[in-house]
Design an enzyme around this catalytic site. Structure first.
Site, PDB file in Angstrom:
ATOM      1  N   GLY A 189       0.812  -1.222   0.000  1.00  0.00           N
ATOM      2  CA  GLY A 189       0.000   0.000   0.000  1.00  0.00           C
ATOM      3  C   GLY A 189       0.841   1.265   0.000  1.00  0.00           C
ATOM      4  N   LEU A 237       8.136  -9.889   0.781  1.00  0.00           N
ATOM      5  CA  LEU A 237       8.566  -8.509   0.542  1.00  0.00           C
ATOM      6  C   LEU A 237       8.612  -8.254  -0.959  1.00  0.00           C
ATOM      7  CD1 LEU A 237      11.413  -8.186   3.201  1.00  0.00           C
ATOM      8  CD2 LEU A 237       8.962  -8.007   3.468  1.00  0.00           C
ATOM      9  N   ARG A 260       9.507 -25.161   5.845  1.00  0.00           N
ATOM     10  CA  ARG A 260       8.719 -24.702   6.995  1.00  0.00           C
ATOM     11  C   ARG A 260       7.552 -25.623   7.330  1.00  0.00           C
ATOM     12  NH1 ARG A 260       8.453 -18.147   5.705  1.00  0.00           N
ATOM     13  NH2 ARG A 260      10.652 -17.797   6.124  1.00  0.00           N
ATOM     14  N   ARG A 262       4.258 -20.175   0.874  1.00  0.00           N
ATOM     15  CA  ARG A 262       5.137 -19.093   0.441  1.00  0.00           C
ATOM     16  C   ARG A 262       6.573 -19.399   0.815  1.00  0.00           C
ATOM     17  NH1 ARG A 262       7.506 -15.147   2.747  1.00  0.00           N
ATOM     18  NH2 ARG A 262       6.345 -15.122   4.715  1.00  0.00           N
TER      19      ARG A 262
END
Lengths: 643, 249
Positions: free
Chosen positions: A53, A449, A338, A443
């Protein structure tokens, strides 16, 4: 009653055909532009000031649009992107180690367990190189080599070194870069900033997004803001679990309100659970803190062999310890991805072999690394992380093993968008973690990022012009019936929350909802458990609307009221997450269904039946499922293995 | 067995209210709680008792967003050095302690309610020049701008400022010098920041004055309470740049 019904399939009509490496150029060429002189006549609302944003509002301002930017914090610099630690991927191949746009594309599609769109991911990989250029030009202090050139490191199990970083504070530095660009536009008068404002409703007129209703969190005033397009960059919904690594204020309200107004919500069940977080220390816990995944390079993960072993870790002899990751995954050992590491920790704790309060933790032991490398070398590599751990737990990892446990970290699901990042409501665009986008079912590290900044700096500013070129749009007054109605929805809801005056606090409901979600829609999901959760969530939601106690009034800074509104939306989202998890009877990425596993307990995908995006339509009753079929022309689908 | 504490908290209904310290007794506080979790416990009780919970700013609760802002026993962010309020844990207090909790105190930070203050003045200092003008798309290749490692390192040290405003709260003059100097230093040390270097420092200091922050008299309280340990030398650097800017103009 059925849990859901199935509607027509959905297609991404904006994605160009042809060779994948030419599609982004083609789309930019095919989209219509807006003359610079006409841009100042067009207005855009951007909700949220994180990487997506903040960068979008700044860039749209630079282009000459009139922008209104909203955040719930007291400054746009505080959005939760600030807390990202590790780094940002870019296919620069500065290391000459075989990296390329093609390889970043491939790694990301595979890492997402073949549940993302090829076109989008390829564009992300292409744009990644421009992001690093942009951030360096802004003065982001990336790590440097002695010669003054940019340093990179390896991350998340890939074989190349493509992660750019700024110590353990990459998110902070990237966000400050975007924030400074945004403040520059505020000074230039192209962006009007609304801090301590929370979007509570979307204004839709004739099927098109035309504005938002926002509450001034200081005065309680309910404001309506209209514009020619609305961009949601309001982040993820991990706080539905109450305990997560998200900031306390992160919430789903902006996207959920848009969903209720017609925007489809895609893959809500895809949640990333990060394996190395500091465990809960008691009932009072308000949030969980992530410890960088890099610790698993030298730390060894173990639990006692015996159940209920309460001896201090130092008193447990070597042959009574179970280094379960090394045992189960000999070739990847402590460095499995993960999702695998998280599930393995859960399963040893479920067996009663967990350590620490409540048996919800496993050891991450540096004794071997300290003996091998020396205390100083370990301190050089991990000193700041050890300090952070000690600050929170009061224990010194040089003396006793760390205790870690998985925690909710990121949500891959979000509002459905097409290649232009436009939702199913024309004029409503969704960027960053708020959309379902590019990560599929899992992800990879250092990709969040990258995606946030890709969307905000480079993708949205190029695609939104095609929509805005359809202007000028009819002016909407505050007295338009749709604006009045949207405002009334907000004021009615606030009045209702304030009038219940029950006997339970908003947080007590949030904690209970979170515990339910963690138990039944967390690391491992089953048909039976999800059905149980659905029943319980509905009961709890009814109880919430009957007995929550929200003190004070609307016309003041009222943090309990803010919370209660967010929790009310989390209840509805929780239900949809469980329905989505229930219908997806396969395991993929962060979504593990106990019924769908290989004989040795690994996730088993079902490409024949589930290679699609599940996009859900809100009806007020059973949601309607729209499937977007996923096709892989450039990457071959295979089963992941880490044995 | 938890700790028993007496809290004396600044309560102020809104900007117009005069405000007062109000005592609260708490029992059974776990030493493993964070300071803000201890306040959560108090607020849960106040809500159930039909009282107004204490308003305080917080968000990430991991020491990086800069939103939390309490003066604890007279010190911004409390007794533990280089630690934000949200990372402070109750094990650093004793059973039976009396703890005073107040908001940041500065003319340029008006109180909104209880412990919440308005820090938008800091954003306006950044608007005055705390950036490099690099519109999206205009950047050269990242490798085209080498930066000596030592400069990158020092720039980073200054860039870690979280914009919490503790420096202002600690300063007897309520100066925002350390905050401003951190940004001037971050950008001034990098080649990308050179073209606007002297205009930046002049404009940011002028804005700082316009917002009503005091002047710097080198007391150093700011660095002592800074949760990120922004070095005092950054202020020296700002003053040097300001002098050069004056000479050049």
């Amino acid at each position: 009653m059925d849990l859901f019904t199935e509607g027509e399939p959905i297609h991404d009509t904006r994605a160009p055909d042809g060779p994948i490496e030419e599609r982004w150029d083609q789309r930019r060429f095919g989209g219509k532009l807006v003359n610079p002189a006409n841009r100042r006549k067009l207005s855009v609302i951007v909700v949220g000031t994180g990487l997506a944003g903040g960068s979008a509002a700044a860039t749209l301002g630079e282009l000459g649009y009139r922008v209104k930017s909203f955040c719930y914090q007291d400054s746009p610099r505080r959005a939760h992107s600030i807390a990202a630690q590790g780094g940002i991927n870019a296919a620069k191949n500065y290391r000459n180690d075989g990296d390329s746009i093609q390889r970043l594309f491939y790694d990301t599609v595979k890492g997402g367990d073949y549940r993302s769109r090829e076109s989008n991911v390829h564009r992300l990989a292409q744009v990644s190189v421009e992001i690093i250029d942009q951030c360096v030009a802004q003065g982001v202090p990336f790590a440097r080599e002695y010669g003054g050139l940019l340093d990179t490191r390896s991350f998340g199990g890939v074989q190349v070194s493509r992660t750019f970083y700024a110590r353990g504070q990459t998110g902070q530095q990237l966000l400050l870069g975007a924030y400074q660009a945004l403040e520059r536009q505020v000074a230039a008068g192209t962006v009007e900033m609304f801090t301590r404002h929370e979007m509570l409703e979307l204004i839709v007129i004739d099927g098109v997004a035309r504005g938002i209703v926002a509450r001034d969190m200081v005065t309680g005033e309910i404001e309506t803001h209209t514009a020619d397009a609305v961009v949601l960059a309001s982040g993820g919904y991990g706080n539905v679990f109450f305990l997560s690594t998200n900031a306390k204020g992160c919430n789903v309200t902006a996207t959920w309100r848009a969903h209720r107004k017609g925007a489809l919500f895609a893959n809500p069940c895809y949640t990333q659970i990060h394996p190395t977080c500091i465990p809960q220390s008691g009932e009072h816990q308000s949030k969980l803190t992530l410890m960088s995944e890099s610790l698993r390079n030298d730390g060894r993960v173990w639990v006692p062999v015996a159940k209920g072993d309460t001896r201090a870790p130092g008193d447990i002899p070597e042959d009574e310890r179970d280094y379960y990751l090394e045992r189960r995954y000999p070739s990847f050992g402590n460095l499995v991805p993960r999702d695998i590491a998280s599930r393995a920790a859960k399963s040893v704790c479920d067996e009663g072999r967990g350590v620490g309060p409540g048996g919800l933790g496993v050891y991450l032991d540096f004794a071997e690394a300290i003996a091998r490398l020396g205390r100083d070398a370990v301190a050089n590599k991990y000193g700041n992380l050890f300090e952070m751990y000690e600050r929170i737990t009061g224990e010194d990892p040089f003396e006793v093993p760390m205790r870690i446990y998985p925690a909710v970290h990121y949500t891959m699901g979000g509002l459905w968008v097409d290649y232009d990042l436009q939702s199913t409501i024309p004029g409503l665009f969704v960027i960053g973690e708020a959309n379902f986008s590019d990560h599929g079912a899992n992800r990879l590290g250092a990709s969040a990022l990258m995606q946030g900044l890709a969307d905000g700096y480079f993708v949205l500013p190029n695609t939104i012009s095609d929509y805005l070129s359809g202007g000028p749009f009819e002016k909407v007054g505050d007295d338009h019936e749709a604006v009045v109605a949207a405002r009334k929805t907000v004021t009615d809801r606030i009045e209702r929350l304030l009038s219940i005056d029950g006997d339970r606090t908003p947080d007590s409901f949030h904690r209970e909802l979170g515990a339910l979600m963690w138990e039944y829609c967390g690391m491992e999901r089953t048909d039976e458990g999800l059905r149980k959760a659905l029943d319980r969530i509905r009961e709890l939601r009814t109880e919430f609307w009957g007995s929550v106690k929200v003190p004070g009034e609307n016309e003041e800074l009222n943090q309990a009221l803010e919370k209660a509104g967010r929790i009310a939306d989390f209840f509805e989202l929780a239900e949809l997450m469980c329905v989505d998890a229930l219908h997806r009877a396969e395991s993929c990425g962060g979504h593990f269904r106990a019924e769908s596993q290989t004989p040795d307990g690994e996730a088993l995908r079902d490409d024949e039946n589930f290679a699609y995006v599940a996009a859900w339509e809100y009806t007020g009753e059973a949601p309607v499922l729209h499937k977007e079929n996923l096709e892989y022309e450039n990457v071959k689908m295979v089963q992941r293995s880490y044995k | 067995m938890g700790m028993k504490l007496t809290l004396k908290i600044w309560r102020q209904k809104d900007g117009a209210d005069k405000g007062r310290m109000v005592p609260y007794e708490l029992e059974d506080i776990s030493p493993d709680m964070s300071f803000l979790e201890m306040l959560d416990v108090l607020n849960e009780r106040l809500i159930l008792d039909g009282e107004d919970p204490v308003a305080f700013d917080h968000d990430c609760r991991e020491g990086i967003c800069g939103m939390c802002s309490l003066v604890i026993d007279g010190t911004p962010h409390g007794p533990q050095r280089a630690t934000t309020t949200c990372q402070l844990h109750m094990r650093h207090f004793q059973d039976g302690d009396v703890i005073t909790i107040e908001p940041w105190r500065a003319g340029a930070f008006p109180v909104i309610k209880d412990l919440v203050v308005d820090r938008t003045a800091l954003d306006r200092i950044i608007q005055a020049g705390g950036y490099v003008s690099a519109p999206t798309g205009s950047a050269p290749d990242a490798a085209a701008i080498p930066v000596p490692q030592a400069d990158a390192h020092d720039a980073f040290d200054a860039a870690t400022c979280i914009g919490c405003g503790a420096c202002v709260a600690a300063c007897p003059n309520a100066s925002a010098m350390l905050f401003t100097a951190a940004k001037v230093t971050h950008l001034g040390l990098l080649p990308q920041g050179q073209p606007e270097r002297y205009g930046r420092v002049t404009a940011m200091v002028a804005q700082m004055d316009a917002e009503g922050f005091g002047g710097c008299t080198n007391t150093g309280e700011c660095t002592a309470v800074c949760p990120k340990g922004i070095p005092f030398e950054t202020i020296t650097r700002l003053n040097a740049d300001l002098l050069t800017a004056a000479r050049r103009s």
